[in-house]
Design an enzyme around this catalytic site. Structure first.
Site, PDB file in Angstrom:
ATOM      1  N   HIS A 122     -64.468 -48.836  -8.500  1.00  0.00           N
ATOM      2  CA  HIS A 122     -63.099 -48.912  -7.994  1.00  0.00           C
ATOM      3  C   HIS A 122     -62.317 -47.641  -8.298  1.00  0.00           C
ATOM      4  O   HIS A 122     -61.601 -47.105  -7.442  1.00  0.00           O
ATOM      5  CB  HIS A 122     -62.380 -50.135  -8.598  1.00  0.00           C
ATOM      6  CG  HIS A 122     -60.951 -50.219  -8.195  1.00  0.00           C
ATOM      7  ND1 HIS A 122     -59.926 -49.722  -8.983  1.00  0.00           N
ATOM      8  CD2 HIS A 122     -60.366 -50.699  -7.079  1.00  0.00           C
ATOM      9  CE1 HIS A 122     -58.780 -49.903  -8.360  1.00  0.00           C
ATOM     10  NE2 HIS A 122     -59.021 -50.492  -7.203  1.00  0.00           N
TER      11      HIS A 122
ATOM     12  N   ARG B 284     -82.217 -21.271  -7.800  1.00  0.00           N
ATOM     13  CA  ARG B 284     -82.742 -21.161  -9.166  1.00  0.00           C
ATOM     14  C   ARG B 284     -83.234 -22.527  -9.648  1.00  0.00           C
ATOM     15  O   ARG B 284     -82.587 -23.542  -9.438  1.00  0.00           O
ATOM     16  CB  ARG B 284     -81.649 -20.665 -10.114  1.00  0.00           C
ATOM     17  CG  ARG B 284     -81.054 -19.314  -9.767  1.00  0.00           C
ATOM     18  CD  ARG B 284     -80.041 -18.909 -10.835  1.00  0.00           C
ATOM     19  NE  ARG B 284     -79.391 -17.650 -10.538  1.00  0.00           N
ATOM     20  CZ  ARG B 284     -78.209 -17.536  -9.939  1.00  0.00           C
ATOM     21  NH1 ARG B 284     -77.568 -18.633  -9.566  1.00  0.00           N
ATOM     22  NH2 ARG B 284     -77.678 -16.364  -9.720  1.00  0.00           N
TER      23      ARG B 284
ATOM     24  N   ARG C 185     -86.828 -19.487  -6.100  1.00  0.00           N
ATOM     25  CA  ARG C 185     -87.481 -18.643  -7.109  1.00  0.00           C
ATOM     26  C   ARG C 185     -88.197 -19.534  -8.107  1.00  0.00           C
ATOM     27  O   ARG C 185     -87.591 -20.439  -8.690  1.00  0.00           O
ATOM     28  CB  ARG C 185     -86.452 -17.769  -7.828  1.00  0.00           C
ATOM     29  CG  ARG C 185     -87.092 -16.795  -8.820  1.00  0.00           C
ATOM     30  CD  ARG C 185     -86.053 -15.916  -9.486  1.00  0.00           C
ATOM     31  NE  ARG C 185     -85.197 -16.681 -10.391  1.00  0.00           N
ATOM     32  CZ  ARG C 185     -84.121 -16.182 -11.002  1.00  0.00           C
ATOM     33  NH1 ARG C 185     -83.760 -14.934 -10.777  1.00  0.00           N
ATOM     34  NH2 ARG C 185     -83.401 -16.933 -11.793  1.00  0.00           N
TER      35      ARG C 185
ATOM     36  N   GLU D 211     -87.529  -6.112  -9.083  1.00  0.00           N
ATOM     37  CA  GLU D 211     -86.651  -5.957 -10.242  1.00  0.00           C
ATOM     38  C   GLU D 211     -87.268  -5.099 -11.346  1.00  0.00           C
ATOM     39  O   GLU D 211     -86.626  -4.828 -12.366  1.00  0.00           O
ATOM     40  CB  GLU D 211     -86.298  -7.330 -10.802  1.00  0.00           C
ATOM     41  CG  GLU D 211     -87.506  -8.169 -11.187  1.00  0.00           C
ATOM     42  CD  GLU D 211     -87.162  -9.617 -11.518  1.00  0.00           C
ATOM     43  OE1 GLU D 211     -85.995  -9.870 -11.870  1.00  0.00           O
ATOM     44  OE2 GLU D 211     -88.048 -10.473 -11.418  1.00  0.00           O
TER      45      GLU D 211
ATOM     46  N   GLY E 178     -83.576  -7.716  -7.577  1.00  0.00           N
ATOM     47  CA  GLY E 178     -82.881  -8.270  -8.734  1.00  0.00           C
ATOM     48  C   GLY E 178     -82.238  -7.128  -9.491  1.00  0.00           C
ATOM     49  O   GLY E 178     -82.866  -6.501 -10.355  1.00  0.00           O
TER      50      GLY E 178
ATOM     51  N   ASN F 200     -79.960  -6.869 -11.741  1.00  0.00           N
ATOM     52  CA  ASN F 200     -79.726  -6.988 -13.192  1.00  0.00           C
ATOM     53  C   ASN F 200     -80.889  -6.389 -13.989  1.00  0.00           C
ATOM     54  O   ASN F 200     -80.720  -5.482 -14.808  1.00  0.00           O
ATOM     55  CB  ASN F 200     -79.540  -8.455 -13.598  1.00  0.00           C
ATOM     56  CG  ASN F 200     -78.209  -9.011 -13.161  1.00  0.00           C
ATOM     57  OD1 ASN F 200     -77.286  -8.257 -12.861  1.00  0.00           O
ATOM     58  ND2 ASN F 200     -78.091 -10.317 -13.127  1.00  0.00           N
ATOM     59  N   ASP F 201     -82.081  -6.938 -13.746  1.00  0.00           N
ATOM     60  CA  ASP F 201     -83.248  -6.444 -14.477  1.00  0.00           C
ATOM     61  C   ASP F 201     -83.621  -5.030 -14.050  1.00  0.00           C
ATOM     62  O   ASP F 201     -84.119  -4.231 -14.860  1.00  0.00           O
ATOM     63  CB  ASP F 201     -84.444  -7.388 -14.270  1.00  0.00           C
ATOM     64  CG  ASP F 201     -84.393  -8.571 -15.228  1.00  0.00           C
ATOM     65  OD1 ASP F 201     -83.586  -8.529 -16.166  1.00  0.00           O
ATOM     66  OD2 ASP F 201     -85.162  -9.534 -15.027  1.00  0.00           O
TER      67      ASP F 201
ATOM     68  N   CYS G  21     -80.124 -10.451  -4.543  1.00  0.00           N
ATOM     69  CA  CYS G  21     -79.642 -11.777  -4.933  1.00  0.00           C
ATOM     70  C   CYS G  21     -78.860 -11.784  -6.242  1.00  0.00           C
ATOM     71  O   CYS G  21     -78.669 -12.827  -6.849  1.00  0.00           O
ATOM     72  CB  CYS G  21     -80.797 -12.765  -5.013  1.00  0.00           C
ATOM     73  SG  CYS G  21     -82.105 -12.295  -6.149  1.00  0.00           S
TER      74      CYS G  21
END
Length: 783
Positions: free
Chosen positions: A414, A504, A572, A670, A691, A693-694, A741
């Site tokens: 409810h 992910r 991934r 990456e 990738g 970042n890496d 990505c």
């Protein structure tokens, strides 16, 4: 000649003014959908002509006008007194002779094969189920009623309930005249769900409005327990497009906390009983029944041409399923999905309480814990209502709340229904909200992060950005999404993207699976009894513990793939590092401590390791289930941290060995070796996703987790840009698609402009960065 009662078999949706929305729908389904297999219990409608005849015979309308004329709309006390006086007037009235005769005769006709047949008696108001006023749960329902006198009394009580305090307050809120619309009453054969199960289903997702699923809630016993919110039901999602193709497309199954149930009371009505623990840990319906109900839901929705809110029940004596109600879904169906709201909650704090989110909004206020509805007078407008559960008697204060938090309940309780309708952020099923939150605490209630609702102590600042999606420009460069949590996928599905560039698995592993996969593979070998018991509680649905991993991972991926079907969703494979795997339950048994996990035992090397290989096989099995069982053939795979071409070849071969033959396989670009040997990797894989970042970390030799080196870490560094520029040229020379990505395109000034100029094929960003990124790309392409 007046029609005082009409059998359902003679009713259609054209009879709305005579029998109200609920009865018209039941008659329409019996008439039009029985031939398509949809089963609806028979019965009859006590018509609006009976209602007006009853009022006229007893002078009730004039009495009610006088009572309502003295009503003070601002006073809770006046509301209570007005409702009490109105109901007393109705209950003192007597049915006209011809009305009583017609009800008795219709009930006797139902009892021809079963003396004193048990029936359900429900309201069916002419004004119910309007787009802006559903009246859900407002009127009384009487179940397990048998005998002519009892039926007559219950019909009168049902009519009287149209002047319950909550109904008066609701009509005032929605500006519906109190005496303009009549109430019809439905008398329907009871389905013996007290001996089996029952529930509610919607032909869309109730939180996001995503239209391609059927959402089913199910409990043991009679279904009123769901609406009360005193338990958390089992929950199932079925994907409609692949269901129609013949796939058993149950893309999600969540076991509820079904500790109680309603069963028949020998003297009529219902009684509450405890559910045995062993039974509570089972699903309340089978996969076959889930699919049958879903197919019926699709048939009903297609017949009415709009999303539906449906109640169903299973007869414990015969094993048959029945639809006992269907009404238009009134919350999300009318909404304009062109408007997309982005909420930015500015905090790094951990929430003090979590539960099931309803409403996709944020608000804050002071906590008011209300243990009993009789304490509602101490509630003030703008308070955060905290209670164990709500029922329709709470509506008069719920509409004043800044937010609603309950211990019990699921998405169809409810509190959820009313919170959704009133646009109030609501969190249900917290289990301990009334214990954690205290009167006077200032809290922020966040329902914008998917299924998980979060309560933060204090007033947390937040911003809201609205975007008209029809005004989002088109681009030559593809723009896709990064999706980490499956619960966010349905909401993000409204964005005009080209699919998902990065799905992910890590959130599913951490939040759904929770246990290290090798601990599941070797469950019987674990010697630590405490650990074994802990894993046993988490995996209680499955004797085979490996199935827990496969089920949870498959369902998480399926929810994302379904949200964007038939657009491509690039999944991934797991990219946990050793320290993250150690944090899973049982992880310390299988993971050594590494001095630098960032460049350690991760990605492709892990999949090929003999010790870890059984876990990798489970991952492949889950993804195969998404494709072959759920029918979601729009997924592609991506391999993270693949150090060499040889490693890439072996991983790809291993994936094929697991039966994933007809799936595109990409590699994360990456590691510098991926970019330097681009043409070699292109011979193995179907495409690349950068990738950044890496890549920046390994190009510049900087540990991005080291705060002392944070100023040296820069994805926009000329060396990183140079790598990417050269890599794009080489990959395109051999006709391979390349995306990116990471969040760099969204957050680093000028980075997306560089990518567009360099010829990137697609950019994949988080949903909350999508609109601003696509505008940047459009501008750069134009220039």
């Amino acid at each position: 000649m007046p029609k005082y009662t009409v059998p359902y078999s003679q009713i259609s949706q054209e009879d709305l003014s005579l029998v109200g929305g609920k009865n018209a729908s039941l008659g329409e389904m019996i008439r039009a959908l029985s031939s398509k297999g949809v089963a609806v219990p028979g019965g009859f409608a006590v018509t609006t002509e009976s209602y007006w005849s009853f009022f006229e015979e007893n002078g009730i309308e004039e009495e009610l006008k006088k009572i309502l004329g003295e009503f003070d709309r601002e006073s809770t006390k006046s509301l209570r007194e007005t409702g009490e006086r109105a109901r007393e007037v109705i209950m003192k009235g007597k049915f006209p002779e011809e009305v009583e005769r017609s009800i008795r005769s219709s009930y006797r006709e139902m009892c021809r094969e079963n003396d004193n047949l048990s029936v359900a008696i429900r309201s069916s108001a002419v004004c119910e189920d309007a787009p802006d006023a559903s009246f859900a749960g407002q009127f009384e329902t009487f179940l397990n009623v048998s005998g002519e006198e009892e039926v007559l009394e219950a019909v009168k009580k049902c009519i009287a309930s149209s002047f319950n305090d909550r109904v008066i307050a609701y009509r005032e809120e929605k500006k519906v005249p109190h005496l303009k619309f009549a109430l019809s009453v439905g008398v329907q054969r009871m389905v013996r769900s007290d001996l089996s199960s029952s529930g509610i289903m919607f032909t869309l997702d109730t939180e996001s409005g995503f239209r391609d699923v059927v959402l089913i809630n199910s409990i043991f016993g009679v279904g009123e327990m769901i609406v009360q919110g005193s338990i958390t039901p089992d929950e199932f999602y079925v994907f409609k497009p692949t269901l129609k193709k013949g796939y058993p497309a149950i893309i999600r199954k969540d076991l509820g906390r079904k500790t109680k149930q309603f069963t028949y009371n020998e003297d009529g009505g219902l009684k509450e009983e405890e559910v045995a623990e062993e039974k509570a840990l089972r699903f309340s319906i089978t996969n076959e029944e889930i699919l049958t109900l879903s197919k019926w839901a699709v048939i009903i929705e297609e017949h009415y041409g709009r999303p539906q809110d449906i109640e169903w029940a299973k007869d414990g004596l015969t094993g048959e399923l029945f639809i006992v109600q269907s009404r238009p879904e009134t919350i999300h169906a009318p909404k304009d999905t062109r408007v997309y709201k982005e909420y930015d909650l500015q905090t790094d704090r951990e929430p003090i309480l979590k539960g099931i989110a309803v409403g996709e909004k944020v608000n804050y206020g002071r906590v008011k814990v209300i243990e009993d509805v009789n304490e509602m007078e101490k509630f003030e407008k703008g308070d955060v209502l905290v209670t164990r559960m709500t029922d329709p008697d709470w509506v008069s204060i719920m509409r004043l709340a800044a937010a609603i938090i309950t211990d019990e309940g699921g998405k169809t309780a409810h509190a959820s229904i009313v919170g959704r309708e009133l646009g109030i952020p609501t969190i249900v099923g917290t289990e301990k909200g009334t214990k954690v939150l205290k009167d006077g605490m200032e809290v922020t209630v966040d329902c914008t992060q998917g299924l998980s609702g979060k309560v933060y102590e204090g007033k947390v600042p937040f911003s809201v950005n609205e975007h008209d999606l029809e005004k989002v420009p088109g681009t030559k460069t593809g723009v896709m999404l990064n999706i980490g949590t499956p619960e966010m996928a349905f909401r993000a599905s409204h964005l005009p993207c080209e699919g998902v560039g990065l799905a992910r698995l890590e959130f599913v592993l951490a939040e759904k699976v929770k246990v290290h996969p090798l601990a599941l593979c070797e469950f019987d070998k674990i010697e630590d009894e405490a650990l074994k018991e802990k894993i046993g509680r988490i995996t209680v649905e499955h004797d085979n513990k490996e199935e827990h991993f496969v089920k949870e991972l498959a369902e998480g991926v399926a929810q994302i793939a379904a949200a964007f079907y038939p657009k491509e969703v690039i999944v991934r494979l797991s990219d946990f590092k050793t320290n993250e795997y150690r944090n899973l339950i049982g992880g310390e048994l299988y993971e050594r401590e590494e001095s630098n996990p960032m460049i350690g035992f991760r990605g492709a090397s892990r999949y090929l390791n003999e010790r870890f290989y059984p876990a990798f096989k489970l991952e492949c099995e889950a993804l195969k289930r998404v494709k072959e069982v759920f029918g979601l053939n729009n997924i592609s795979l991506m391999i993270p941290f693949c150090r060499s071409i040889e490693e890439g070849e072996k991983v790809k071969a291993s994936i094929k060995e697991q039966g994933l033959d007809d799936v595109d396989i990409y590699v994360m670009a990456e590691i510098p070796s991926n970019l330097i040997l681009a043409k070699g990797f292109a011979e193995v894989f179907d495409g690349f996703s950068i990738g950044s970042n890496d890549l920046a970390q390994l190009t510049l030799g900087v540990d991005r987790d080291n705060s002392l080196l944070s100023k040296k870490y820069d994805e926009n560094d000329p060396a990183v840009r140079g790598f990417i520029e050269r890599f794009l040229w080489e990959a395109h020379e051999v006709n391979k698609k390349v995306g990116i990505c990471g969040e760099a395109p969204a957050i680093i000034p000028g980075f997306v402009d560089f990518l567009v100029r360099s010829g990137i094929d697609y950019v994949s960003v988080n949903p909350d960065s999508f609109v601003q990124t696509i505008k940047k790309i459009h501008q750069e392409e134009k220039e």
